[in-house]
Write a protein that holds these residues in place. Sequence first.
Motif, PDB file in Angstrom:
ATOM      1  N   UNK A 164       4.668  19.920  38.068  1.00 22.48           N
ATOM      2  CA  UNK A 164       4.227  20.677  36.896  1.00 22.48           C
ATOM      3  C   UNK A 164       4.549  22.159  37.045  1.00 22.48           C
ATOM      4  N   UNK A 165       4.502  22.651  38.259  1.00 22.74           N
ATOM      5  CA  UNK A 165       4.836  24.061  38.493  1.00 22.74           C
ATOM      6  C   UNK A 165       6.331  24.315  38.293  1.00 22.74           C
ATOM      7  N   UNK A 166       7.170  23.395  38.771  1.00 20.06           N
ATOM      8  CA  UNK A 166       8.620  23.617  38.748  1.00 20.06           C
ATOM      9  C   UNK A 166       9.234  23.399  37.373  1.00 20.06           C
ATOM     10  N   UNK A 167       8.759  22.393  36.642  1.00 22.14           N
ATOM     11  CA  UNK A 167       9.376  22.001  35.376  1.00 22.14           C
ATOM     12  C   UNK A 167       8.838  22.859  34.229  1.00 22.14           C
ATOM     13  N   UNK A 168       9.716  23.309  33.381  1.00 20.50           N
ATOM     14  CA  UNK A 168       9.298  24.121  32.234  1.00 20.50           C
ATOM     15  C   UNK A 168       8.562  23.245  31.210  1.00 20.50           C
ATOM     16  N   UNK A 169       7.702  23.816  30.375  1.00 21.23           N
ATOM     17  CA  UNK A 169       7.093  23.054  29.279  1.00 21.23           C
ATOM     18  C   UNK A 169       8.186  22.437  28.407  1.00 21.23           C
TER      19      UNK A 169
END
Length: 224
Positions: free
Chosen positions: A135-140
């Motif tokens: 969740x931190x690495x992937x953009x919304x």
Amino acid sequence: MQTNRELIVEPVGLDPETLPKPLDWAVLYGNSNPVELEIGMGKGTFLNEQARSRPDVNFFGIEWARWFWRYASDRMRRHGCTNARTVRAEAGFFLTEYVPPASIDVLHIYFPDPWPKARHHKRRLIQPKFVPLMARAVRPGGRVQVVTDHKGYWEENIEPTIRGAADFEVVDYNRPGSANEGEFVGTNFERKYRREGRPFYAIAAVRRSDSLPRENITPVAATA
């Protein structure tokens, strides 16, 4: 593993000790194209095919096994994949220390090590404690795609973890254009397992646009 050819990793293969924390993708690639990252790239079949066919996307591969990392890096160098970079690193640590928050368009995880023995299940990559790193690495709006041939890993960890993650919404799996007919990914592992008649399990999810920003995350041991 051996090869009669000298394996040259530069300029595709990078030494993590020489890289800034966090990375600046625009500086690393010399452009602002979207970035897709694969954990556990093996011999680099997927990244090599994708980088060659999609020059408008930057590809990054993480691999822990030294020989596979060297082989894959040399392979992409020989094919002129100027939009590909790789590192030999532990995935959880690299995602936490080097990957900027919300900077990855697609996170690819194909055929991660199933660690089949019960006492080794804690080493599996896909489990609840790994979700905050994704969740931190992937953009919304960005995607996570996972494929496995191991039914136990799928039922015990992968499907319930991805489907139950509050930061993600399960969507239809996108088959890469480099995959042959009937393939999910087209990696060496998949082609080997397909010849053996094994079943395959795939899932994809997008990071919800309303999920909370993830900044300070404690690294977890994860190599795929």
